[in-house]
Scaffold this active site. Sequence first.
Site, short mmCIF file in Angstrom:
data_model
loop_
_atom_site.label_atom_id
_atom_site.label_comp_id
_atom_site.label_asym_id
_atom_site.label_seq_id
_atom_site.Cartn_x
_atom_site.Cartn_y
_atom_site.Cartn_z
N LYS A 13 81.95 46.46 19.77
CA LYS A 13 82.13 45.01 19.95
C LYS A 13 81.01 44.22 19.24
O LYS A 13 81.27 43.25 18.57
CB LYS A 13 82.13 44.62 21.44
CG LYS A 13 83.25 45.26 22.25
CD LYS A 13 83.32 44.66 23.64
CE LYS A 13 82.09 44.94 24.51
NZ LYS A 13 81.87 46.36 24.83
N ARG A 88 84.00 40.49 32.40
CA ARG A 88 84.02 41.92 32.69
C ARG A 88 84.72 42.22 34.01
O ARG A 88 84.82 43.39 34.39
CB ARG A 88 82.60 42.44 32.77
CG ARG A 88 82.15 43.27 31.56
CD ARG A 88 80.72 43.62 31.80
NE ARG A 88 80.21 44.75 31.09
CZ ARG A 88 79.51 44.69 29.95
NH1 ARG A 88 79.33 43.55 29.34
NH2 ARG A 88 79.00 45.78 29.43
N ARG A 127 73.68 56.34 18.88
CA ARG A 127 72.99 55.06 18.93
C ARG A 127 71.61 55.22 19.58
O ARG A 127 70.62 54.69 19.10
CB ARG A 127 73.83 54.05 19.72
CG ARG A 127 73.20 52.68 19.81
CD ARG A 127 74.21 51.63 20.22
NE ARG A 127 74.34 51.49 21.66
CZ ARG A 127 75.23 50.70 22.26
NH1 ARG A 127 76.09 50.01 21.53
NH2 ARG A 127 75.28 50.60 23.56
N ARG A 135 67.91 51.54 24.23
CA ARG A 135 68.10 50.80 25.47
C ARG A 135 67.99 51.73 26.67
O ARG A 135 68.41 52.88 26.63
CB ARG A 135 69.48 50.15 25.46
CG ARG A 135 69.53 48.94 24.56
CD ARG A 135 70.95 48.49 24.31
NE ARG A 135 71.78 48.50 25.51
CZ ARG A 135 73.03 48.05 25.51
NH1 ARG A 135 73.56 47.57 24.42
NH2 ARG A 135 73.73 48.09 26.62
N ARG A 146 78.77 53.50 33.24
CA ARG A 146 79.28 52.27 32.63
C ARG A 146 80.75 52.41 32.26
O ARG A 146 81.51 51.46 32.35
CB ARG A 146 78.42 51.90 31.41
CG ARG A 146 77.03 51.41 31.81
CD ARG A 146 76.04 51.45 30.68
NE ARG A 146 76.32 50.45 29.68
CZ ARG A 146 76.02 50.58 28.38
NH1 ARG A 146 75.43 51.68 27.95
NH2 ARG A 146 76.30 49.63 27.54
P1 AMP Z 1 76.31 45.20 27.29
O1 AMP Z 1 75.21 45.00 26.32
O2 AMP Z 1 77.45 44.22 27.11
O3 AMP Z 1 76.80 46.62 27.35
O4 AMP Z 1 75.71 44.88 28.74
C1 AMP Z 1 74.62 45.62 29.28
C2 AMP Z 1 74.60 45.47 30.79
O5 AMP Z 1 74.43 44.10 31.14
C3 AMP Z 1 75.88 45.90 31.50
O6 AMP Z 1 75.93 47.28 31.72
C4 AMP Z 1 75.78 45.10 32.80
O7 AMP Z 1 74.83 45.67 33.68
C5 AMP Z 1 75.19 43.79 32.31
N1 AMP Z 1 76.25 42.81 31.93
C6 AMP Z 1 76.51 42.33 30.68
N2 AMP Z 1 77.53 41.46 30.70
C7 AMP Z 1 77.95 41.40 31.99
C8 AMP Z 1 79.00 40.70 32.66
N3 AMP Z 1 79.84 39.89 32.01
N4 AMP Z 1 79.12 40.90 34.00
C9 AMP Z 1 78.28 41.70 34.68
N5 AMP Z 1 77.29 42.40 34.12
C10 AMP Z 1 77.12 42.26 32.77
#
Ligand code: AMP
Length: 193
Positions: A13, A88, A127, A135, A146
Amino acid sequence: MILILLGPPGAGKGTQAERIVQRLGIPQLSTGDMLRAAVAAGSDVGQKAKAIMDRGELVSDDIMVEIISARIDESDCTKGFILDGFPRTLVQADRLADLLAGKGRPLNVVIELRVDEDALLERIRTRAAESKDARADDTAETLKKRLSVYREQTAPLIPYYEEKGLLRVVDGMRSIDEVTDAINAVLNEVGAG
Ligand code: AMP
């Protein structure tokens, strides 16, 4: 143009969002990036979010909606924006619909990057191995968490947006350039080319 990129962690994404930014000149709103910035800044939200993110769980809907609501009111979002990592949950999707309706702005399209889960694990491992500052949540164990959170809480958005006639599915297992081409075809189709 308001569009959502949907797909599990590691689906690509972020990479594709950057390319859409180049093409359409609208910003990418990555809630993951926003939360990581909040964690780095040590803000209230960051302090609340850190442990949740490290476990691979979801930050509360209220916090997320508040963050996104403030962000889309900023001046760089007037022509539109790309949502990467939001919504989400079904609650977030409903709240987003209310927010946009209140502003009289339509959601144009939801692009799902569909990928094979086994391949994802491999991508995330790569990654993590290649990144200088990997990360904290890029480990095989957290990824599994996740992915299960995605399946349970985020995947229901697929039929939700399908029913609204907004969903377009793109095969995310192809090369990065081929995925970009498929996304561009969708953008042309919805009048954003
Ligand atoms: P990402 O970089 O999009 O994979 O997000 C990393 C982490 O941030 C996720 O595993 C969640 O813990 C948190 N997070 C990001 N976006 C959301 C969202 N829309 N709702 C809830 N938690 C989020």
